[in-house]
Design a protein around this motif. Structure first.
Motif, PDB file in Angstrom:
ATOM      1  N   ALA A   1      -6.451   2.526  -8.944  1.00  0.00           N
ATOM      2  CA  ALA A   1      -6.730   1.110  -9.189  1.00  0.00           C
ATOM      3  C   ALA A   1      -6.148   0.193  -8.123  1.00  0.00           C
ATOM      4  O   ALA A   1      -6.742  -0.831  -7.793  1.00  0.00           O
ATOM      5  N   ASN A   2      -5.006   0.575  -7.567  1.00  0.00           N
ATOM      6  CA  ASN A   2      -4.260  -0.368  -6.734  1.00  0.00           C
ATOM      7  C   ASN A   2      -4.031   0.062  -5.295  1.00  0.00           C
ATOM      8  O   ASN A   2      -3.578  -0.748  -4.480  1.00  0.00           O
ATOM      9  N   HIS A   3      -4.307   1.309  -4.945  1.00  0.00           N
ATOM     10  CA  HIS A   3      -3.920   1.799  -3.623  1.00  0.00           C
ATOM     11  C   HIS A   3      -5.030   2.593  -2.939  1.00  0.00           C
ATOM     12  O   HIS A   3      -4.754   3.508  -2.176  1.00  0.00           O
ATOM     13  N   ARG A   4      -6.262   2.250  -3.196  1.00  0.00           N
ATOM     14  CA  ARG A   4      -7.367   2.954  -2.554  1.00  0.00           C
ATOM     15  C   ARG A   4      -8.251   1.935  -1.853  1.00  0.00           C
ATOM     16  O   ARG A   4      -8.718   0.984  -2.462  1.00  0.00           O
ATOM     17  N   ALA A   5      -8.480   2.127  -0.558  1.00  0.00           N
ATOM     18  CA  ALA A   5      -9.301   1.206   0.223  1.00  0.00           C
ATOM     19  C   ALA A   5      -9.676   1.863   1.543  1.00  0.00           C
ATOM     20  O   ALA A   5      -9.039   2.824   1.982  1.00  0.00           O
ATOM     21  N   ARG A   6     -10.704   1.331   2.168  1.00  0.00           N
ATOM     22  CA  ARG A   6     -11.122   1.855   3.455  1.00  0.00           C
ATOM     23  C   ARG A   6     -10.063   1.571   4.514  1.00  0.00           C
ATOM     24  O   ARG A   6      -9.409   0.524   4.530  1.00  0.00           O
ATOM     25  N   SER A   7      -9.887   2.512   5.427  1.00  0.00           N
ATOM     26  CA  SER A   7      -9.047   2.297   6.604  1.00  0.00           C
ATOM     27  C   SER A   7      -9.670   3.045   7.773  1.00  0.00           C
ATOM     28  O   SER A   7     -10.350   4.062   7.587  1.00  0.00           O
TER      29      SER A   7
ATOM     30  N   GLN B   1       9.167   7.306  -1.734  1.00  0.00           N
ATOM     31  CA  GLN B   1       9.247   7.975  -3.033  1.00  0.00           C
ATOM     32  C   GLN B   1       7.958   7.778  -3.831  1.00  0.00           C
ATOM     33  O   GLN B   1       7.459   8.703  -4.479  1.00  0.00           O
ATOM     34  N   ARG B   2       7.409   6.579  -3.771  1.00  0.00           N
ATOM     35  CA  ARG B   2       6.168   6.336  -4.504  1.00  0.00           C
ATOM     36  C   ARG B   2       5.048   7.232  -3.981  1.00  0.00           C
ATOM     37  O   ARG B   2       4.259   7.785  -4.749  1.00  0.00           O
TER      38      ARG B   2
ATOM     39  N   ASP C   1       0.813  -1.198   0.000  1.00  0.00           N
ATOM     40  CA  ASP C   1       0.000   0.000   0.000  1.00  0.00           C
ATOM     41  C   ASP C   1       0.849   1.250   0.000  1.00  0.00           C
ATOM     42  O   ASP C   1       1.855   1.328  -0.658  1.00  0.00           O
ATOM     43  N   GLN C   2       0.417   2.267   0.810  1.00  0.00           N
ATOM     44  CA  GLN C   2       1.127   3.522   0.749  1.00  0.00           C
ATOM     45  C   GLN C   2       1.151   4.296   2.052  1.00  0.00           C
ATOM     46  O   GLN C   2       0.383   4.036   2.942  1.00  0.00           O
TER      47      GLN C   2
ATOM     48  N   ASP D   1       6.830  -0.970  -6.500  1.00  0.00           N
ATOM     49  CA  ASP D   1       7.209  -1.598  -5.244  1.00  0.00           C
ATOM     50  C   ASP D   1       8.580  -1.149  -4.754  1.00  0.00           C
ATOM     51  O   ASP D   1       8.784  -0.962  -3.549  1.00  0.00           O
ATOM     52  N   ARG D   2       9.513  -0.977  -5.664  1.00  0.00           N
ATOM     53  CA  ARG D   2      10.841  -0.541  -5.234  1.00  0.00           C
ATOM     54  C   ARG D   2      10.782   0.871  -4.663  1.00  0.00           C
ATOM     55  O   ARG D   2      11.371   1.158  -3.612  1.00  0.00           O
ATOM     56  N   ALA D   3      10.053   1.755  -5.346  1.00  0.00           N
ATOM     57  CA  ALA D   3       9.932   3.138  -4.868  1.00  0.00           C
ATOM     58  C   ALA D   3       9.225   3.196  -3.519  1.00  0.00           C
ATOM     59  O   ALA D   3       9.467   4.115  -2.721  1.00  0.00           O
TER      60      ALA D   3
END
Length: 409
Positions: A297-303, A230-231, A2-3, A52-54
Motif C-alpha cells: 500500500a505504501n512502498h511500491r512505485a515505479r523507479s 530494519q524496516r 520509501d525503502q 518510519d523509525r525502523a
C-alpha cells in the motif's frame, strides 16, 4: 519515506516459504488502517510494525565490523574467511581478523530455545511438505520475491548502488538467492554439519557491506533513510515468504496450522540471525501479513532502477537459459502480481500470459497430466518446465558461495 534493501535478505525469507502457502493475501486497505505500530491488531504489545523509525535504523553491530575491515584494508582476507567457512560446527578460520572472528563466533550459534525450535521442526511435517516440491518452492519464492522487491524504489535502488555483478548480471544475484533458499529449506542444513546459520551470519555482514557502499557513494540518507534498514530487512523477509501466498495456493501448498506455527518459529530464528530486532521480527501470520500489506500500500512505485533491473533479469534469462525464456518469465511475473508487473513496465502479452497462468499450477506435476488436460498447451508447459529446471541447474553449478561484495585494493 520509501525503502532500500539488498535482494539477498531473501535467505531467511526462504524460511517463510511454507508459511506463505497459508497466509491470507495482503490487503492494501488493511495496511492503510495499520500504518502506525499502535494500530496493529492483536494482543501482542511487544511487536511493532516496522515504520518510519525502523527505516532509519541499520545494524550497528554488523556495520561496525564492516567499517573496521574497510579501515584496516582487510576485505580480501575477510572474503577468504567467508569462502573457507562452510559448516555450522566449523570454528571460524584462524586467519580471520579479530573483529570479524569475534562477530562470527558470537553470532553464528543458536540459543537453547532456537535449537529446540529447530529440533521440533526437524521432527515435524513442515520440512517434509517443502522438500516434496523443492524445485517449485525454490523457483517461485526466489523469482516472485525478486520482482516484488524491484517494485519497491528503495529496494531497487539499494541493488543498483551495490553495483559489481549485481546490476548488469542480476541473474547472479538471483542464483545466489536460490542457493540460499535451497540450503535453508533443507532441514539437514540446520544440523551441525550443515550451513544454514553460518550462511545467515555471512548475509548479515553482506547487508552491512551494502549499507557501507550506499552511504559512501551518494545514498541520500536524509531523504531515503538507512540503506537496508530494519524496516526493509523485515519487508524483504516477507517478500520471499508471505508475498507468494496466492502463488503457493495455485501450487496447492497448504500447510496445516501446526506446520504454519513451526514455520513461523523458524522465520523468527532466521530473522534474529540476520540482525532483525526482536520488536520488529514477526511472530504470527497476522503480523507477517501486515508487513506485506504495508509494503504493497505504501512502498511500491515505479523507479528507473527497478525497471532497468527487471529488464536485466529477463534479458539474463534469454542469455543464460534459452532465447524466449525472458518472455516466459515476464508472463510468470504478471501471473504472480499484475500490479508488480505494471510498476516494472512488464507489458501484457496475452499470447503467453494466458497459457502461463493456466499451466503454472501444473509446472511440477507429471507432463502426462498436462497433456491430458491441456494437450494444445503441452509445448508451452514444456518450455516453462525447462526454464525452471535450468534456473535450478544454473545456480547449483556456479554460485555456491558468498562474499562481502566489496571493492578491494
Amino acid at each position: 519515506m520509501d525503502q532500500s534493501l539488498t535482494r539477498r535478505t531473501t535467505l531467511a525469507a526462504a524460511l517463510a516459504a511454507g508459511a506463505a502457502a497459508a497466509l491470507p493475501s495482503a490487503d492494501p486497505a488493511q495496511a492503510a488502517e495499520h500504518r502506525s505500530p499502535a494500530a496493529a491488531p492483536g494482543a501482542d504489545p511487544t511487536w511493532v510494525l516496522p515504520g518510519d523509525r525502523a527505516a532509519l535504523e541499520g545494524d550497528p553491530e554488523a556495520d561496525a565490523v564492516v567499517d573496521q575491515l574497510v579501515r584496516d584494508d582487510q576485505m580480501v582476507l575477510a572474503n577468504q574467511v567467508f569462502h573457507d567457512w562452510t559448516r555450522n560446527d566449523q570454528p571460524v578460520p584462524a586467519a580471520a581478523p579479530p573483529v570479524l572472528e569475534d562477530f562470527l563466533r558470537r553470532n553464528s550459534v543458536l540459543t537453547a530455545e532456537e535449537q529446540a525450535v529447530m529440533d521440533r521442526v526437524r521432527n515435524g511435517d513442515s520440512i517434509k511438505l517443502m522438500q516434496g516440491n523443492m524445485e517449485a518452492i525454490t523457483v517461485t519464492e526466489a523469482f516472485g520475491g525478486l520482482f516484488a522487491a524491484l517494485a519497491d524504489p528503495l529496494l531497487a535502488k539499494s541493488v543498483w548502488y551495490a553495483k559489481y555483478d549485481l546490476v548488469m548480471d542480476i541473474g547472479r544475484r538471483f542464483s545466489r538467492t536460490m542457493n540460499t533458499l535451497w540450503d535453508t529449506l533443507d532441514g539437514a542444513n540446520w544440523e551441525p554439519s550443515g550451513n544454514a546459520w553460518i550462511t545467515m551470519a555471512k548475509l548479515r555482514l553482506v547487508h552491512a557491506a551494502a549499507r557501507h557502499m550506499g552511504l559512501a557513494h551518494g545514498w541520500n540518507q536524509a531523504r531515503d533513510g538507512m540503506p537496508i534498514s530494519q524496516r526493509l530487512e523485515v519487508e524483504e523477509l516477507m517478500y520471499v515468504g508471505a508475498y507468494n501466498v496466492q502463488l503457493a495456493a495455485k501450487f496447492d501448498f497448504r500447510p496445516d496450522p501446526r506446520q504454519i506455527d513451526e514455520l513461523m518459529a523458524v522465520v523468527r530464528v532466521g530473522g534474529r540471525l540476520l540482525g532483525i530486532k526482536d520488536a520488529y521480527n514477526p511472530r504470527t501470520l497476522e503480523q507477517a501479513n501486515l508487513v506485506l500489506a504495508d509494503a504493497a500500500a505504501n512502498h511500491r512505485a515505479r523507479s528507473d532502477e527497478g525497471v532497468k533491473l527487471a529488464r536485466n533479469m529477463l534479458d539474463w534469462m534469454d542469455r543464460k537459459i534459452f532465447p524466449g525464456a525472458g518472455a516466459v518469465g515476464a508472463s510468470m511475473v504478471r501471473m504472480m502480481d499484475e500490479h508488480v508487473a505494471d510498476v516494472l513496465e512488464i507489458s501484457a502479452n496475452p499470447a503467453m500470459d494466458t497459457p502461463v497462468a493456466t499451466l503454472a499450477p501444473f509446472l511440477y506435476r507429471p507432463a502426462y497430466e498436462v497433456q491430458q488436460k491441456f494437450p494444445l498447451l503441452a509445448p508451452i508447459h514444456s518450455q516453462m518446465f525447462k526454464v525452471a529446471s535450468q534456473m535450478v541447474a544454473w545456480y547449483a553449478v556456479d554460485f555456491r558461495d558468498y562474499d562481502l561484495q566489496m571493492p578491494v585494493r
